[in-house]
Design a protein around this motif. Structure first.
Motif, PDB file in Angstrom:
ATOM      1  N   VAL A   1      44.644  33.954  49.238  1.00 19.85           N
ATOM      2  CA  VAL A   1      45.516  32.783  49.239  1.00 19.85           C
ATOM      3  C   VAL A   1      44.590  31.594  49.466  1.00 19.85           C
ATOM      4  N   LEU A   2      44.635  30.642  48.542  1.00 16.66           N
ATOM      5  CA  LEU A   2      43.642  29.567  48.508  1.00 16.66           C
ATOM      6  C   LEU A   2      44.257  28.210  48.823  1.00 16.66           C
ATOM      7  N   GLY A   3      43.416  27.329  49.350  1.00 14.60           N
ATOM      8  CA  GLY A   3      43.891  25.995  49.669  1.00 14.60           C
ATOM      9  C   GLY A   3      42.808  24.953  49.527  1.00 14.60           C
ATOM     10  N   ARG A   4      43.225  23.713  49.731  1.00 11.43           N
ATOM     11  CA  ARG A   4      42.332  22.554  49.773  1.00 11.43           C
ATOM     12  C   ARG A   4      42.837  21.641  50.886  1.00 11.43           C
ATOM     13  N   HIS A   5      41.960  20.852  51.454  1.00 13.04           N
ATOM     14  CA  HIS A   5      42.347  19.962  52.541  1.00 13.04           C
ATOM     15  C   HIS A   5      43.029  18.703  52.012  1.00 13.04           C
ATOM     16  N   ASP A   6      44.031  18.236  52.763  1.00 14.91           N
ATOM     17  CA  ASP A   6      44.643  16.957  52.427  1.00 14.91           C
ATOM     18  C   ASP A   6      43.904  15.841  53.162  1.00 14.91           C
TER      19      ASP A   6
END
Length: 157
Positions: A19-24
């Motif tokens: 499960v992947l993400g990026r910072h806001d």
């Protein structure tokens, strides 16, 4: 494209999906999608570097939907978000920045730090119900919904 590994399915020694993400802009890790099942060689490579998340992970208490339009929940394990994965994706992207279809894991990018991964910057507010999910606020790459649901290509505003 690069994204940060924030959770997995399977076990730390035998991950199945990432499960992947990026910072806001506020430093929160926002989901952008999940991978297709990892090939055995890729799973071994990822497992060698995974560590369980410490308390205070951005996704603590979140439930991840299994796929677009499904109410099934991934049995996810949060991991320390220090690994960067290179993935390929098709062009089906939700207006909030979530990839609708599973991403294809290419490799780990040990030469890229999490601070080098492009962030998400669009903030979209909403309060309407779609597909039965009461969404409160959506950030690019993330839907934060009542009940702690985070849509990985599912809940959308």
């Amino acid at each position: 494209m690069e994204a940060i590994v924030g959770a997995i399915t399977g076990t730390l020694t035998r991950p199945q999906l990432l499960v992947l993400g990026r910072h806001d802009h506020e430093g929160r890790l926002c989901t952008v999608g999940r991978t297709v099942p990892l090939r055995p060689d890729a799973a071994r490579q990822v497992a060698e570097l995974l560590t369980a998340a410490a308390p205070g992970h951005s996704w603590t208490g979140a439930k991840f939907s299994a796929m677009w339009g499904s109410r099934d929940v991934l049995d996810a394990i949060l991991v320390h978000p220090t690994l960067v994965a290179e993935v390929s994706a098709d062009r089906a992207i939700d207006h909030g920045g979530i990839y609708r279809h599973p991403l294809r894991f290419q490799r780990l990018r040990q030469d890229v730090g999490v601070e080098d991964v492009p962030g998400v910057s669009v903030r979209v507010g909403c309060g309407r119900r779609l597909t039965g999910w009461p969404c409160a606020v959506a950030f690019a790459g993330e839907s934060v919904c009542a009940g702690g649901w985070i849509g990985v290509g599912v809940a959308r505003c």
